[in-house]
Design a protein around this motif. Sequence first.
Motif, PDB file in Angstrom:
ATOM      1  N   GLU A 138       0.835  -1.204   0.000  1.00  0.00           N
ATOM      2  CA  GLU A 138       0.000   0.000   0.000  1.00  0.00           C
ATOM      3  C   GLU A 138       0.873   1.259   0.000  1.00  0.00           C
ATOM      4  OE1 GLU A 138      -3.522   2.142   2.675  1.00  0.00           O
ATOM      5  OE2 GLU A 138      -2.720   0.178   3.248  1.00  0.00           O
ATOM      6  N   GLN A 139       1.938   1.252   0.806  1.00  0.00           N
ATOM      7  CA  GLN A 139       2.840   2.401   0.847  1.00  0.00           C
ATOM      8  C   GLN A 139       3.568   2.587  -0.484  1.00  0.00           C
ATOM      9  OE1 GLN A 139       5.075   1.037   4.254  1.00  0.00           O
ATOM     10  NE2 GLN A 139       4.174   2.600   5.597  1.00  0.00           N
TER      11      GLN A 139
ATOM     12  N   MET B   9       1.181   4.059  -2.964  1.00  0.00           N
ATOM     13  CA  MET B   9       0.915   5.463  -2.651  1.00  0.00           C
ATOM     14  C   MET B   9       2.066   6.343  -3.161  1.00  0.00           C
ATOM     15  SD  MET B   9       0.556   7.352   1.053  1.00  0.00           S
ATOM     16  CE  MET B   9       2.308   7.073   1.378  1.00  0.00           C
TER      17      MET B   9
ATOM     18  N   LYS C 148       1.688   9.158  -6.107  1.00  0.00           N
ATOM     19  CA  LYS C 148       1.971  10.560  -5.808  1.00  0.00           C
ATOM     20  C   LYS C 148       3.122  11.097  -6.666  1.00  0.00           C
ATOM     21  CE  LYS C 148       0.145  10.883  -1.099  1.00  0.00           C
ATOM     22  NZ  LYS C 148      -0.836  11.937  -1.481  1.00  0.00           N
TER      23      LYS C 148
END
Length: 274
Positions: free
Chosen positions: A203-204, A207, A211
């Motif tokens: 998930e990180q 992300m 971004k």
Amino acid sequence: KPFWLKDPGLGISPQCPAVRLRSAEKMARGAGALLAAAVVCFFVDVPGFVSPLLTRQGSASRSQSLVPREAKDRDLDWSFGGVPVDVYADALADAAAATKEAVPVMQDMMYLKDMWEGGPAMEKWQELILIPMIDDLTMATRFVEARKADFKSTVVPKFIIFMAKKLRLHMLKTLSLRYVQKMYTAQSIAPVKVVSASALSEEQTKMIKDKMAKKLGVSDIKLLSTTNPDLVAGFKLYWDFEDPEQMTKPGSMQDSTFSTYLKEAALNQGILVE
């Protein structure tokens, strides 16, 4: 043949940098198309094609630049007499598109780029350089013949010979790196390196990729993730690499580590932290 292919500085006074810059830029713009056409004719006569380098991306935002602005904004490589390497990179891309060999050409240029970093072909290249009075065309011909089994495309070996005939063989090292850079840009891919205190979760990772893709204005992020426990918490991001394949010499970075956060918070309170 356009005179700039033989002597780019001909008729430009070295005592007048402004005149030389304007003249070089004008020659580069006007002669770029001529060189591209000449290269395509050199390989194959195809009535219509689209170069893979025609895609142009907008400028991306920077958190912290690691190189001087003047170095990032420099369009002309004066070490080659004011003829930008981009002219030859675009011409090679046009030839790759015309022959439908974009992928093998990219592989060959990566092979050449790695050669300068100690790849298997470097020994042969150095052997040829040491031959007294060897000319560019002889050197290029012998090199291509010796390493022909390594090339994946028909375009790159011919292009090396083409550059030798134009007395531009000395540009091959810079060209191999620049071609890889431009292909990453054309494909809208940005290499990013993240160094975190501990391994990132899926998930990180997603992300950060999402971004950074939005921040840099690209379609995809090639993310290299490493860990450094000394950071305690948080992460550092690096991008805008000189070599997008090996991810070396980043041009920009963002520090989101816990230690940096503490230092900024202390400074906001008027406390100097070393």
